[in-house]
Design a protein around this motif. Structure first.
Motif, PDB file in Angstrom:
ATOM      1  N   PRO A 137       0.149   0.231   4.142  1.00 42.67           N
ATOM      2  CA  PRO A 137       0.188  -0.097   2.968  1.00 42.67           C
ATOM      3  C   PRO A 137       1.045  -2.049   3.378  1.00 42.67           C
ATOM      4  N   GLN A 138       0.601  -2.868   4.098  1.00 44.21           N
ATOM      5  CA  GLN A 138       1.365  -3.150   5.007  1.00 44.21           C
ATOM      6  C   GLN A 138       1.131  -4.695   3.603  1.00 44.21           C
ATOM      7  N   ILE A 139      -0.229  -4.908   3.219  1.00 48.41           N
ATOM      8  CA  ILE A 139      -0.936  -5.442   2.377  1.00 48.41           C
ATOM      9  C   ILE A 139      -1.765  -5.084   0.708  1.00 48.41           C
ATOM     10  N   TYR A 140      -2.611  -3.798   1.457  1.00 47.22           N
ATOM     11  CA  TYR A 140      -2.334  -3.308  -0.400  1.00 47.22           C
ATOM     12  C   TYR A 140      -1.398  -2.458  -0.212  1.00 47.22           C
ATOM     13  N   ASP A 141      -0.284  -2.258  -1.453  1.00 54.04           N
ATOM     14  CA  ASP A 141       0.535  -1.549  -0.846  1.00 54.04           C
ATOM     15  C   ASP A 141       0.209   0.050  -1.614  1.00 54.04           C
ATOM     16  N   SER A 142      -0.563   0.523  -1.628  1.00 55.07           N
ATOM     17  CA  SER A 142      -0.719   2.270  -1.249  1.00 55.07           C
ATOM     18  C   SER A 142      -1.284   2.614  -0.454  1.00 55.07           C
ATOM     19  N   ALA A 143      -2.332   3.808  -0.107  1.00 59.68           N
ATOM     20  CA  ALA A 143      -2.952   4.096   0.876  1.00 59.68           C
ATOM     21  C   ALA A 143      -4.690   4.093  -0.367  1.00 59.68           C
ATOM     22  N   PRO A 144      -5.865   4.216   0.156  1.00 62.80           N
ATOM     23  CA  PRO A 144      -6.957   4.438  -0.964  1.00 62.80           C
ATOM     24  C   PRO A 144      -6.884   5.925  -1.371  1.00 62.80           C
ATOM     25  N   LEU A 145      -7.646   6.019  -2.666  1.00 63.33           N
ATOM     26  CA  LEU A 145      -7.933   7.118  -3.140  1.00 63.33           C
ATOM     27  C   LEU A 145      -9.113   7.595  -2.285  1.00 63.33           C
ATOM     28  N   PHE A 146      -9.857   9.030  -2.193  1.00 65.54           N
ATOM     29  CA  PHE A 146     -11.600   9.226  -1.832  1.00 65.54           C
ATOM     30  C   PHE A 146     -12.267  10.384  -2.733  1.00 65.54           C
ATOM     31  N   ARG A 147     -13.380   9.986  -3.065  1.00 66.15           N
ATOM     32  CA  ARG A 147     -13.473  10.744  -4.239  1.00 66.15           C
ATOM     33  C   ARG A 147     -14.241  12.074  -3.261  1.00 66.15           C
TER      34      ARG A 147
ATOM     35  N   GLN B  17     -23.039   8.002  -0.475  1.00 64.67           N
ATOM     36  CA  GLN B  17     -22.413   6.533  -1.676  1.00 64.67           C
ATOM     37  C   GLN B  17     -20.694   6.097  -1.878  1.00 64.67           C
ATOM     38  N   PHE B  18     -20.115   7.306  -2.182  1.00 63.60           N
ATOM     39  CA  PHE B  18     -18.476   7.296  -2.183  1.00 63.60           C
ATOM     40  C   PHE B  18     -18.301   6.535  -1.221  1.00 63.60           C
ATOM     41  N   VAL B  19     -17.022   5.551  -1.367  1.00 59.63           N
ATOM     42  CA  VAL B  19     -16.325   5.135  -0.796  1.00 59.63           C
ATOM     43  C   VAL B  19     -14.996   5.107  -0.867  1.00 59.63           C
ATOM     44  N   PRO B  20     -13.846   4.529  -0.673  1.00 62.54           N
ATOM     45  CA  PRO B  20     -12.265   4.622  -0.530  1.00 62.54           C
ATOM     46  C   PRO B  20     -12.347   3.311  -1.592  1.00 62.54           C
ATOM     47  N   ARG B  21     -11.626   3.892  -2.777  1.00 60.08           N
ATOM     48  CA  ARG B  21     -10.558   3.424  -3.731  1.00 60.08           C
ATOM     49  C   ARG B  21      -9.592   3.047  -3.488  1.00 60.08           C
ATOM     50  N   TRP B  22      -8.618   1.884  -4.312  1.00 62.33           N
ATOM     51  CA  TRP B  22      -7.437   1.781  -4.918  1.00 62.33           C
ATOM     52  C   TRP B  22      -7.272   1.589  -6.283  1.00 62.33           C
ATOM     53  N   THR B  23      -5.818   2.019  -6.981  1.00 61.14           N
ATOM     54  CA  THR B  23      -5.780   1.776  -7.573  1.00 61.14           C
ATOM     55  C   THR B  23      -4.756   1.200  -8.284  1.00 61.14           C
ATOM     56  N   THR B  24      -4.504  -0.143  -7.610  1.00 60.27           N
ATOM     57  CA  THR B  24      -3.565  -1.342  -7.762  1.00 60.27           C
ATOM     58  C   THR B  24      -3.825  -2.495  -7.424  1.00 60.27           C
ATOM     59  N   ASN B  25      -5.372  -2.594  -7.609  1.00 55.93           N
ATOM     60  CA  ASN B  25      -5.981  -4.110  -7.561  1.00 55.93           C
ATOM     61  C   ASN B  25      -5.970  -4.683  -8.535  1.00 55.93           C
ATOM     62  N   ALA B  26      -5.960  -4.123 -10.051  1.00 53.49           N
ATOM     63  CA  ALA B  26      -6.932  -4.758 -11.141  1.00 53.49           C
ATOM     64  C   ALA B  26      -6.985  -6.002 -10.876  1.00 53.49           C
ATOM     65  N   GLU B  27      -6.292  -6.764 -10.738  1.00 58.22           N
ATOM     66  CA  GLU B  27      -5.632  -8.197 -10.802  1.00 58.22           C
ATOM     67  C   GLU B  27      -6.268  -9.032 -10.511  1.00 58.22           C
ATOM     68  N   THR B  28      -6.222  -8.733  -8.922  1.00 63.17           N
ATOM     69  CA  THR B  28      -6.939  -9.230  -7.592  1.00 63.17           C
ATOM     70  C   THR B  28      -8.800  -8.877  -7.820  1.00 63.17           C
ATOM     71  N   THR B  29      -9.120  -7.619  -8.247  1.00 68.73           N
ATOM     72  CA  THR B  29      -9.989  -7.623  -9.177  1.00 68.73           C
ATOM     73  C   THR B  29     -10.685  -8.551 -10.138  1.00 68.73           C
ATOM     74  N   ILE B  30      -9.766  -8.741 -10.860  1.00 64.74           N
ATOM     75  CA  ILE B  30     -10.337  -9.606 -11.988  1.00 64.74           C
ATOM     76  C   ILE B  30     -10.244 -10.964 -11.853  1.00 64.74           C
TER      77      ILE B  30
END
Length: 319
Positions: free
Chosen positions: A120-130, A169-182
């Motif tokens: 959580p040093q740069i991304y502020d949470s752990a990823p989700l896995f599907r 094909q599934f990869v980890p994803r984060w739920t807190t990077n929306a503005e960075t992605t935009i």
């Protein structure tokens, strides 16, 4: 046409967006980074490039359009979504190259070849896995309780025998990077004079957001089952209404506990655009007598048929 040769003049790949971030205060570690080598000191303190997306640009030798198509994937996915179907048929990137468009297939921030950042040093949470179970239910392959037996919905058009290939094909994803992605998507769009965006699921949320921010650069937006819609103010809706929107919905959606609210939000958004004079059309496949499509229409057995309907709409409606 689906197996005709594609003549390219160039293929380029690049990263877009992101910023340099400095990480400090991390303990040094002794790590065996190669199986047969002695451990060495690894120091995570230092500078990282974070928040970029990855894109691969396929340029035709003789394009029939000067507007490229940007393909944006959904949650826990990458640009593989658009390349080859799980049962080895050509994907939509190839279909639209054959239609005469240059195409750009991207991996969004934190996905695939876009790379991760420390958490959580740069991304502020752990990823989700599907999980496969989650995909079976959310992608509407069948009832949740029928996953163990792999018993699909009646008339299911996704190639169920290749479901595990989809899950690969599934990869980890984060739920807190929306503005960075935009921000990264905005930089991608800005590389071109004008673009068409074809987006799936979560990517559809981002595409609707970009239509409100960069309408002068977006010639049209095609939304395959967008996962809801952004909350826009009146000015944002007015800007978005300048961009033609085409929504595509598959089967078994209206009664689905997860998808009913997503679809309702997207329909409310499209109605708002239409009320403002926007050019909006919806292709609800079951209402057109086309049954059995999953949440993955670009991979279903009638993927070329749906792509042809999208291509027809683009020719008729693109600004």
């Amino acid at each position: 046409m689906s197996d005709s040769a594609i003549s390219l003049r160039d293929i380029r790949s690049f990263h877009v967006g992101g910023a340099t971030v400095e990480l400090v205060g991390q303990p040094r570690q002794e790590v065996r980074v190669s199986p047969d080598a002695a451990p060495r000191t690894v120091d995570m303190n230092g500078h990282y490039v974070s928040g970029q997306l990855y894109a691969q640009h396929f340029m035709l030798e003789q394009p029939r359009s000067d507007v490229p198509i940007l393909f944006w994937h959904g949650g826990a996915m990458t640009g593989v979504t658009w390349e080859t179907t799980p049962d080895d048929r050509p994907g939509w990137s190839q279909f639209f190259l054959r239609q005469g468009h240059d195409v750009v297939v991207s991996d969004a921030v934190e996905r695939g070849r876009a790379s991760w950042s420390p958490y959580p040093q740069i991304y502020d949470s752990a990823p989700l896995f599907r999980t496969a179970e989650d995909a079976w239910y959310l992608f509407r392959m069948g009832e949740a309780e029928d996953f163990a037996d792999r018993r699909p919905f009646s008339g299911q058009r996704f190639p169920i025998r290749r479901f595990d290939q989809l899950c690969a094909q599934f990869v980890p994803r984060w739920t807190t990077n929306a503005e960075t992605t935009i921000a990264a998507y905005m930089q991608l769009v800005a590389r071109f004079d004008r673009v068409i965006v074809i987006a799936h699921s979560q990517g559809g949320w981002f595409a609707q957001s970009l239509a409100a921010r960069m309408p002068e650069r977006i010639a049209a937006v095609v939304l395959l089952e967008p996962a809801g819609a952004p909350n826009l103010d009146k000015e944002g809706l007015a800007r978005s209404a300048r961009v033609p929107h085409f929504y595509v919905w598959g089967d078994n959606c209206d009664s689905h506990k997860a998808w009913k609210p997503y679809k309702s939000d997207a329909i409310a958004h499209s109605d708002s655009l239409r009320d403002l004079g926007g050019q909006v059309e919806t292709l609800d496949l079951p209402k057109q007598g086309i049954y059995g499509n999953s949440h993955m229409p670009m991979m279903d057995d009638n993927s070329d048929e749906i792509a042809s309907m999208v291509a027809t709409w683009l020719r008729r409606n693109m600004n």
